[in-house]
Design an enzyme around this catalytic site. Structure first.
Site, PDB file in Angstrom:
ATOM      1  N   ASP A   5     -14.688   2.816 -16.555  1.00 21.33           N
ATOM      2  CA  ASP A   5     -15.099   1.946 -15.448  1.00 21.33           C
ATOM      3  C   ASP A   5     -16.107   0.886 -15.882  1.00 21.33           C
ATOM      4  OD1 ASP A   5     -14.431   1.680 -12.620  1.00 21.33           O
ATOM      5  OD2 ASP A   5     -16.613   1.716 -12.381  1.00 21.33           O
TER       6      ASP A   5
ATOM      7  N   SER B 199       0.859  -1.182   0.000  1.00 27.26           N
ATOM      8  CA  SER B 199       0.000   0.000   0.000  1.00 27.26           C
ATOM      9  C   SER B 199       0.896   1.232   0.000  1.00 27.26           C
ATOM     10  CB  SER B 199      -0.865  -0.038   1.270  1.00 27.26           C
ATOM     11  OG  SER B 199      -1.358   1.238   1.592  1.00 27.26           O
ATOM     12  N   ARG B 200       0.278   2.413  -0.215  1.00 27.96           N
ATOM     13  CA  ARG B 200       1.047   3.644  -0.055  1.00 27.96           C
ATOM     14  C   ARG B 200       1.281   3.940   1.415  1.00 27.96           C
ATOM     15  NH1 ARG B 200      -2.675   7.677  -3.310  1.00 27.96           N
ATOM     16  NH2 ARG B 200      -4.144   6.603  -1.955  1.00 27.96           N
TER      17      ARG B 200
ATOM     18  N   LYS C  41      -9.207  -4.157 -14.574  1.00 28.88           N
ATOM     19  CA  LYS C  41      -9.744  -3.448 -15.737  1.00 28.88           C
ATOM     20  C   LYS C  41      -9.957  -1.997 -15.381  1.00 28.88           C
ATOM     21  CE  LYS C  41     -13.438  -2.395 -14.732  1.00 28.88           C
ATOM     22  NZ  LYS C  41     -14.112  -1.669 -13.614  1.00 28.88           N
TER      23      LYS C  41
ATOM     24  N   HIS D  32      -2.566   2.147 -12.944  1.00 22.72           N
ATOM     25  CA  HIS D  32      -2.283   0.778 -13.404  1.00 22.72           C
ATOM     26  C   HIS D  32      -0.960   0.656 -14.144  1.00 22.72           C
ATOM     27  CE1 HIS D  32      -6.808  -0.612 -13.306  1.00 22.72           C
ATOM     28  NE2 HIS D  32      -6.353  -0.221 -12.140  1.00 22.72           N
TER      29      HIS D  32
HETATM   30  N1  LIG Z   1     -13.389  -6.559 -11.545  1.00 21.02           N
HETATM   31  C1  LIG Z   1     -14.299  -5.898 -10.851  1.00 21.02           C
HETATM   32  O1  LIG Z   1     -15.408  -6.357 -10.628  1.00 21.02           O
HETATM   33  C2  LIG Z   1     -13.952  -4.565 -10.282  1.00 21.02           C
HETATM   34  C3  LIG Z   1     -14.808  -3.964  -9.368  1.00 21.02           C
HETATM   35  C4  LIG Z   1     -14.429  -2.750  -8.816  1.00 21.02           C
HETATM   36  C5  LIG Z   1     -13.248  -2.156  -9.205  1.00 21.02           C
HETATM   37  N2  LIG Z   1     -12.454  -2.760 -10.127  1.00 21.02           N
HETATM   38  C6  LIG Z   1     -11.204  -2.119 -10.565  1.00 21.02           C
HETATM   39  O2  LIG Z   1     -10.289  -2.108  -9.495  1.00 21.02           O
HETATM   40  C7  LIG Z   1      -9.555  -0.909  -9.460  1.00 21.02           C
HETATM   41  C8  LIG Z   1      -9.653  -0.305  -8.087  1.00 21.02           C
HETATM   42  O3  LIG Z   1     -11.001  -0.022  -7.795  1.00 21.02           O
HETATM   43  P1  LIG Z   1     -11.486   0.221  -6.274  1.00 21.02           P
HETATM   44  O4  LIG Z   1     -12.921   0.533  -6.329  1.00 21.02           O
HETATM   45  O5  LIG Z   1     -10.999  -0.886  -5.422  1.00 21.02           O
HETATM   46  O6  LIG Z   1     -10.677   1.552  -5.967  1.00 21.02           O
HETATM   47  P2  LIG Z   1     -10.380   2.291  -4.591  1.00 21.02           P
HETATM   48  O7  LIG Z   1     -10.956   1.498  -3.454  1.00 21.02           O
HETATM   49  O8  LIG Z   1     -10.788   3.707  -4.763  1.00 21.02           O
HETATM   50  O9  LIG Z   1      -8.786   2.280  -4.566  1.00 21.02           O
HETATM   51  C9  LIG Z   1      -8.042   1.122  -4.369  1.00 21.02           C
HETATM   52  C10 LIG Z   1      -6.743   1.468  -3.647  1.00 21.02           C
HETATM   53  O10 LIG Z   1      -5.819   2.016  -4.546  1.00 21.02           O
HETATM   54  C11 LIG Z   1      -4.774   2.633  -3.799  1.00 21.02           C
HETATM   55  N3  LIG Z   1      -4.249   3.758  -4.538  1.00 21.02           N
HETATM   56  C12 LIG Z   1      -3.063   3.776  -5.172  1.00 21.02           C
HETATM   57  N4  LIG Z   1      -2.878   4.947  -5.780  1.00 21.02           N
HETATM   58  C13 LIG Z   1      -3.949   5.704  -5.535  1.00 21.02           C
HETATM   59  C14 LIG Z   1      -4.314   7.029  -5.873  1.00 21.02           C
HETATM   60  N5  LIG Z   1      -3.529   7.815  -6.618  1.00 21.02           N
HETATM   61  N6  LIG Z   1      -5.480   7.480  -5.421  1.00 21.02           N
HETATM   62  C15 LIG Z   1      -6.292   6.711  -4.684  1.00 21.02           C
HETATM   63  N7  LIG Z   1      -5.992   5.422  -4.331  1.00 21.02           N
HETATM   64  C16 LIG Z   1      -4.824   4.934  -4.749  1.00 21.02           C
HETATM   65  C17 LIG Z   1      -5.385   2.943  -2.442  1.00 21.02           C
HETATM   66  O11 LIG Z   1      -4.741   2.115  -1.505  1.00 21.02           O
HETATM   67  P3  LIG Z   1      -3.477   2.654  -0.664  1.00 21.02           P
HETATM   68  O12 LIG Z   1      -3.670   4.109  -0.472  1.00 21.02           O
HETATM   69  O13 LIG Z   1      -3.576   1.855   0.585  1.00 21.02           O
HETATM   70  O14 LIG Z   1      -2.299   2.332  -1.480  1.00 21.02           O
HETATM   71  C18 LIG Z   1      -6.834   2.510  -2.573  1.00 21.02           C
HETATM   72  O15 LIG Z   1      -7.352   1.968  -1.386  1.00 21.02           O
HETATM   73  C19 LIG Z   1     -10.121  -0.027 -10.575  1.00 21.02           C
HETATM   74  O16 LIG Z   1      -9.253   0.004 -11.674  1.00 21.02           O
HETATM   75  C20 LIG Z   1     -11.436  -0.679 -10.951  1.00 21.02           C
HETATM   76  O17 LIG Z   1     -11.748  -0.596 -12.333  1.00 21.02           O
HETATM   77  C21 LIG Z   1     -12.770  -3.945 -10.657  1.00 21.02           C
END
Ligand SMILES: NC(=O)c1ccc[n+]([C@@H]2O[C@H](COP(=O)([O-])OP(=O)(O)OC[C@H]3O[C@@H](n4cnc5c(N)ncnc54)[C@H](OP(=O)(O)O)[C@@H]3O)[C@@H](O)[C@H]2O)c1
Length: 358
Positions: free
Chosen positions: A192, A50-51, A111, A93
């Site tokens: 998204d 994580s960050r 994705k 990514h």
């Molecule tokens: N396959 C699916 O069904 C599915 C469903 C939802 C999302 N996704 C994909 O998964 C990815 C993440 O989605 P999410 O909803 O999990 O996102 P999220 O909760 O907003 O972010 C995931 C984590 O990314 C880290 N991070 C690293 N750089 C960041 C930045 N510049 N700003 C904010 N956070 C950052 C943060 O963790 P730390 O700060 O702890 O590093 C944060 O907790 C997306 O690309 C999305 O398309 C896929």
């Protein structure tokens, strides 16, 4: 009338090659991914990065992950990690995948793989040069039902595909700090949700080019509604995504001899119905208990199998196909005038209006 359907050919969830995984970015999808992989596969999740050291430690505690790192650089250098799963917001990514690849790790990237074709090509080239595997975790492609549909399409069971259509949308309240609405994090409905609909259209019809776009820019500068038409040789595609309204989570492909309709939500494990011109109705329903987000486990075992076989690119979801979809999304975002889009194909961006282009 019913008749038998092909058997799914997805990689088995259990009993295949096992990798030691590290997860980068322990956020929303990270929790679901770990739960799915732990419950349904024998893959090992050995490290989280994580960050923040605190967030990494907390995630590791919640999921009993042995090692936690407060910096991505430390996770990718861990010699006990074979492959890295990138679960950060879209905009991060490419950077995170490149860091893992530079450390010699295979990568599975959420994705959309990246936000631009140029970035996707850069990651693909880096992986190829490093001799490591890279794949987009477009889970829908790896579901059992998709492997059956793939076979039916390739066997010409619905004849020549003529038209495909998919839609994915929800009425999501605007939150400026959410990655969904933040231009800097690759916000907007296209990257998204439109990534699923455009993937489906490309999967069923083959590579295509953007023909027309209708869209709307919301108050944070990213598109909150988009309808894309695409041309695939002689076939046509329509793909709709939205943060402004709920859309029926429906997808179908129609051909000269029949059609396949996926049970909503089309992107998740479920089933489908195939109707052919001779009156034959064939229904497929996922018999497993791997439903909903548990389906996130499928691309993980597929990646492990491909890596074990020495592949660098997934044959069923190659990076060239990923780039086709990203190219359509990138052009559509630019035409709508989304903030953060890169391609500027001419035509004025108008942040308040719906733009149409032929
Ligand atoms: N396959 C699916 O069904 C599915 C469903 C939802 C999302 N996704 C994909 O998964 C990815 C993440 O989605 P999410 O909803 O999990 O996102 P999220 O909760 O907003 O972010 C995931 C984590 O990314 C880290 N991070 C690293 N750089 C960041 C930045 N510049 N700003 C904010 N956070 C950052 C943060 O963790 P730390 O700060 O702890 O590093 C944060 O907790 C997306 O690309 C999305 O398309 C896929």
């Amino acid at each position: 009338v019913t008749a038998s359907l092909p058997t799914p050919t997805n990689a088995p969830l259990l009993g295949g090659p096992v990798l030691r995984w590290g997860i980068v970015a322990p956020g929303g999808i990270g929790h679901d991914w770990v739960a799915a992989v732990r419950e349904h596969t024998d893959q090992q999740i050995v490290a989280v990065g994580s960050r923040s050291a605190e967030r990494a430690a907390e995630f590791a505690r919640q999921h009993a992950i042995p090692r936690a790192y407060g910096a991505v650089a430390a996770l990718v250098e861990d010699p006990g990690v074979d492959a890295v799963y990138v679960a950060a917001p879209h905009s991060e990514h490419a950077r995170l995948a490149l860091a893992a690849i530079a450390a010699g790790k295979h990568v599975l990237v959420e994705k959309p793989f990246t936000t631009t074709v140029a970035d996707a090509r850069a990651v693909a080239a880096a992986a190829r040069d490093a001799g490591v595997f890279a794949m987009e975790a477009m889970w829908s492609r790896f579901l059992p039902q998709t492997t059956v549909i793939d076979r039916l399409l390739r066997d010409g069971e619905i004849g020549e595909p003529v038209h495909a259509c998919a839609q994915f949308g929800g009425a999501i309240p605007v939150e400026r700090t959410s990655r969904l609405f933040d231009p800097a994090l690759g916000g907007g409905c296209l990257l998204d949700l439109g990534v699923y609909t455009s993937w489906f259209v490309r999967f069923t019809l083959g590579p295509g080019e953007l023909a027309g776009v209708l869209g709307h820019i919301g108050e944070t500068g990213v598109e909150d509604h988009a309808v894309l038409t695409t041309r695939h040789g002689g076939a046509t595609g329509v793909s709709a995504s939205s943060f402004a309204a709920e859309l029926p989570s429906h997808a179908f492909v129609s051909g000269t001899r029949g059609r396949i309709e996926i049970e909503p939500p089309f992107w998740a494990p479920g089933g489908f119905l195939m109707t052919t011109r001779d009156g034959m109705l064939r229904e497929w329903s996922d018999p497993s208990a791997v439903l909903g987000r548990a389906g996130l486990a499928y691309p993980v075992v597929a990646a492990a199998a491909h890596i074990d076989a020495g592949l660098l690119d997934a044959p069923e979801h190659p990076l060239d196909a990923v780039c086709d979809v990203l190219g359509v999304l990138e052009q559509a975002r630019a035409r709508i005038g989304a903030e953060g889009s890169t391609t500027q194909p001419g035509g004025d961006a108008n942040p308040d209006s719906v733009e149409e282009s032929a």
